[in-house]
Design a protein around this motif. Structure first.
Motif, short mmCIF file in Angstrom:
data_model
loop_
_atom_site.label_atom_id
_atom_site.label_comp_id
_atom_site.label_asym_id
_atom_site.label_seq_id
_atom_site.Cartn_x
_atom_site.Cartn_y
_atom_site.Cartn_z
N ALA A 167 0.83 -1.20 0.00
CA ALA A 167 0.00 0.00 0.00
C ALA A 167 0.86 1.25 0.00
CB ALA A 167 -0.93 -0.02 1.22
N ARG A 168 1.95 1.23 0.76
CA ARG A 168 2.83 2.39 0.81
C ARG A 168 3.48 2.63 -0.54
NH1 ARG A 168 8.09 3.99 1.75
NH2 ARG A 168 8.37 5.65 3.30
N THR A 169 3.90 1.58 -1.22
CA THR A 169 4.53 1.71 -2.54
C THR A 169 3.57 2.34 -3.54
OG1 THR A 169 5.91 -0.22 -2.08
CG2 THR A 169 5.68 0.44 -4.37
N LEU A 170 2.31 1.95 -3.49
CA LEU A 170 1.33 2.47 -4.43
C LEU A 170 1.04 3.95 -4.19
CD1 LEU A 170 -1.10 -0.57 -4.45
CD2 LEU A 170 0.23 0.24 -6.39
N THR A 171 1.02 4.38 -2.94
CA THR A 171 0.68 5.78 -2.66
C THR A 171 1.72 6.74 -3.24
OG1 THR A 171 1.83 5.67 -0.52
CG2 THR A 171 -0.54 5.21 -0.54
N ARG A 172 2.94 6.28 -3.45
CA ARG A 172 3.99 7.18 -3.96
C ARG A 172 3.83 7.46 -5.44
NH1 ARG A 172 3.86 6.61 1.31
NH2 ARG A 172 5.71 7.41 2.35
N HIS A 173 3.04 6.65 -6.15
CA HIS A 173 2.93 6.85 -7.60
C HIS A 173 1.50 6.74 -8.12
CE1 HIS A 173 7.23 7.04 -8.76
NE2 HIS A 173 7.40 6.31 -7.67
N VAL A 174 0.64 5.99 -7.47
CA VAL A 174 -0.72 5.78 -7.97
C VAL A 174 -1.70 6.06 -6.83
CG1 VAL A 174 -2.31 4.21 -9.13
CG2 VAL A 174 0.17 3.98 -9.50
N HIS A 175 -2.45 7.14 -6.97
CA HIS A 175 -3.39 7.51 -5.91
C HIS A 175 -4.72 6.80 -6.10
CE1 HIS A 175 -6.01 9.70 -3.28
NE2 HIS A 175 -6.67 10.25 -4.29
N GLY A 176 -5.30 6.36 -5.00
CA GLY A 176 -6.64 5.80 -5.02
C GLY A 176 -6.74 4.35 -5.45
N THR A 177 -5.62 3.63 -5.43
CA THR A 177 -5.64 2.24 -5.87
C THR A 177 -6.11 1.33 -4.73
OG1 THR A 177 -3.79 2.65 -7.36
CG2 THR A 177 -4.27 0.36 -6.83
N ILE A 178 -6.99 0.40 -5.07
CA ILE A 178 -7.44 -0.62 -4.13
C ILE A 178 -7.06 -1.98 -4.73
CG2 ILE A 178 -9.39 -1.66 -2.93
CD1 ILE A 178 -10.81 1.02 -3.08
N VAL A 179 -6.12 -2.66 -4.09
CA VAL A 179 -5.60 -3.91 -4.61
C VAL A 179 -6.34 -5.07 -3.98
CG1 VAL A 179 -3.53 -5.31 -4.92
CG2 VAL A 179 -3.35 -2.81 -4.87
N PRO A 180 -6.99 -5.92 -4.78
CA PRO A 180 -7.63 -7.11 -4.21
C PRO A 180 -6.60 -8.04 -3.58
CG PRO A 180 -8.43 -6.67 -6.44
CD PRO A 180 -7.23 -5.80 -6.22
N ASP A 181 -7.08 -8.89 -2.70
CA ASP A 181 -6.19 -9.83 -2.04
C ASP A 181 -5.52 -10.74 -3.07
OD1 ASP A 181 -4.91 -11.06 0.04
OD2 ASP A 181 -6.53 -12.48 0.44
N SER A 182 -4.21 -10.97 -2.90
CA SER A 182 -3.37 -11.83 -3.77
C SER A 182 -3.08 -11.20 -5.13
CB SER A 182 -4.02 -13.21 -3.99
OG SER A 182 -4.27 -13.84 -2.75
N GLU A 183 -3.39 -9.89 -5.30
CA GLU A 183 -3.10 -9.21 -6.56
C GLU A 183 -2.01 -8.15 -6.40
OE1 GLU A 183 -4.33 -9.82 -9.55
OE2 GLU A 183 -5.59 -11.48 -8.86
N GLU A 184 -1.24 -8.26 -5.33
CA GLU A 184 -0.24 -7.22 -5.05
C GLU A 184 0.87 -7.19 -6.10
OE1 GLU A 184 -2.45 -8.13 -1.42
OE2 GLU A 184 -1.29 -9.41 -2.80
N ALA A 185 1.35 -8.37 -6.52
CA ALA A 185 2.46 -8.42 -7.47
C ALA A 185 2.08 -7.76 -8.79
CB ALA A 185 2.90 -9.87 -7.69
N ARG A 186 0.89 -8.00 -9.26
CA ARG A 186 0.44 -7.40 -10.52
C ARG A 186 0.29 -5.89 -10.38
NH1 ARG A 186 -4.12 -5.54 -12.19
NH2 ARG A 186 -5.17 -6.27 -10.30
#
Length: 537
Positions: A167-186
């Motif tokens: 979640a922290r990695t996504l906030t630095r470049h993509v705002h408002g992303t909600i990652v489903p469970d087990s879809e973090e790598a993608r």
């Protein structure tokens, strides 16, 4: 996540990229609103930056949107920035103030979840596992949180994932992303390696090796990454990919019981606040009664519409199981606040929680009225402590020592009332004057004494520039210091109970014995000094 948890762990990462400059602009806006008369608008749309000294150079620490449109960036020297934008407004960095405002925002985020952790310098982690449905789902919660912070004047970026690092990695470049469970790598694969937040040397090394995105790094064998960049970076990479977990550390443990009231229209009157606390107390007591528990520590949280949160804590000596007692304690606490509760534009949420509880054992009392004395005394102590503070209401416990200033230990009455009631004190001899004074000074005060013989009682002494002629004296009571409890043994004391011509009784002592004790520093016989240690009634 616990092995017995039915819900997968969900973490909301909150990043405030321009917290320092947003804080300063908010302060300027509040000052303008609170000033009397017309106030000239400061700043407007002028580009503004916050600067800090780094490597003996003044560089940009934070900047607003207007400065970013001029091509300025964090880390740029201030001299270069002024050359690009001569009308630049500059403020000095205040890391302590930034940390305080981040803590204030974390307090405000308690309205969404009790598990809030700091992600310094400008981020927060919220564990929203099992509570997102209360706000209409994860998407609605994320939008509500970001909209409220934006309305308060903060630039914000947020994301939700199953691990905090993802979640922290996504906030630095993509705002408002909600990652489903087990879809973090993608989700993180297309992001640049700088989003991982690793050291600059590691990021530069990855780019030189041709690994520009997280997906490129993830495609390589783990032992290769570990051998080149270390095990810590490999662990961070796996956490970002959802293959490992990085537990957050909440600022405070979650309360045992929570009840709250949200308002469609904010309330600001004392009557409405008191009525709300009374209703919440009834709800809290009903919840605890189902499990046979009572509250030992109660916390009331008042959330203002402008993002400011105020908390009030009340401790009790015994487990509280009645709503009227809770209501009375908070009334006492609110009336005694040195900084009154300021509702501002109103409270839109009031919360009452029991952060420490214990099982209540029901006891059957006989017809003796004295069995209720301890309960009434405990209730009185709670009310006084709520008004003046628990540390100011103390009881004394006897200690295993004969040194007068160490013979008793003051402790908070709420936690040690039972021990004080059962304490064994030395009995007083009937028809004899007390051996110890009613008032014992925290620090003995030196006095000037005239004695008929060196080892005898004082015949006359001067204390606080007042002379006293001694008409009666009792003693000496010789007390040797406890050499086994301190490195250097103190001098022997000879205590006397003396009475002057006016009938006042004092407790004085001679510190040291004439020609029989040596100064440990000089090796010479000490010159005894006299001290006033207490006053009798």
């Amino acid at each position: 996540m616990s092995a017995f948890s039915a819900n997968p762990r969900r973490i909301l990462s909150l990043w405030l990229p321009r917290l320092p400059i947003d804080r300063i602009k908010r302060e300027l806006a509040f000052k303008a609103l609170s000033s009397e008369g017309p106030v000239k608008q400061q700043g407007g749309d002028e580009p503004s930056v916050v600067v800090a000294k780094e490597n003996n150079a003044i560089k940009i620490h934070s900047l607003d949107d207007a400065a970013a449109r001029f091509g300025l960036d964090i880390g740029q020297p201030l001299a270069n920035a002024r050359a690009i934008c001569p009308h630049l407004r500059v403020f000095d960095a205040d890391l302590a103030a930034d940390a305080r405002i981040l803590n204030d925002i974390a307090d405000w985020c308690d309205r969404f979840t009790p598990l809030v952790a700091l992600d310094p310098p400008h981020g927060l982690f919220l564990d929203i596992t099992g509570c997102a449905h209360l706000f209409g789902g994860e998407a609605a919660l994320l939008k509500l949180l970001c909209d409220l912070l934006t309305a308060q004047g903060f630039a914000v970026s947020a994301a939700i994932a199953s691990t905090s690092i993802c979640a922290r990695t996504l906030t630095r470049h993509v705002h408002g992303t909600i990652v489903p469970d087990s879809e973090e790598a993608r989700a993180v694969a297309p992001l640049p390696v700088s989003a991982l937040g690793a050291e600059e040397a590691i990021t530069t090394g990855l780019r030189r090796a041709g690994l520009k995105t997280i997906g490129d790094v993830a495609s390589r064998a783990r032992y290769e990454i570990t051998a080149r960049f270390g095990a810590a970076f490999t662990t961070r990479l796996e956490q970002a990919l959802g293959q490992g977990d990085h537990p957050i550390s909440p600022r405070k443990p979650p309360p045992d019981y929570i009840v709250e009231k949200r308002f469609a229209e904010p309330i600001a009157t004392d009557t409405a606040i008191s009525l709300t606390l009374s209703r919440l107390a009834q709800m809290l007591v009903a919840s605890m009664a189902q499990q046979g528990k009572g509250a030992r520590r109660l916390e009331a949280g008042f959330f203002r519409t402008d993002g400011i949160m105020r908390g009030i804590v009340v401790d009790t000596g015994q487990a509280v199981t009645r709503a009227e007692v809770i209501d009375r304690l908070f009334r006492e606490r609110l009336d005694a606040l040195s900084d009154p509760l300021d509702p501002g534009f109103g409270f839109d949420l009031i919360r009452l929680s029991a952060s420490r509880t214990e099982i209540v054992v029901q006891q059957q009392h006989d017809l003796d009225a004295h069995v209720h004395d301890n309960d009434e005394l405990a209730a009185l102590i709670d009310r006084i402590a709520a008004r003046i503070g628990s540390r100011r209401v103390v009881v004394h416990l006897p200690q295993d020592t004969h040194i007068p200033e160490r013979a008793v230990l003051p402790v908070p009455a709420q936690q040690h009332l039972a021990a004080a009631a059962q304490a064994a004190w030395q009995p007083r001899t009937e028809a004899e004057p007390p051996l110890r004074p009613l008032r014992l000074f925290e620090r003995p005060e030196e006095i000037q004494v005239i004695a008929q013989v060196p080892d005898g009682p004082p015949a006359r002494f001067v204390w606080r520039r007042a002379a006293h002629a001694v008409v009666r004296a009792e003693g000496p009571e010789r007390i040797a210091m406890e050499w086994w409890r301190s490195e250097g043994a103190g001098l022997t004391r000879d205590y006397f109970r003396v009475e002057d011509e006016a009938g006042l009784r004092f407790w004085v002592y001679r510190d040291g014995l004439y020609d029989r004790e040596l100064d440990p520093k000089t090796g010479r016989p000490v010159q005894p000094a006299w001290y006033m240690h207490g006053l009798f009634a």
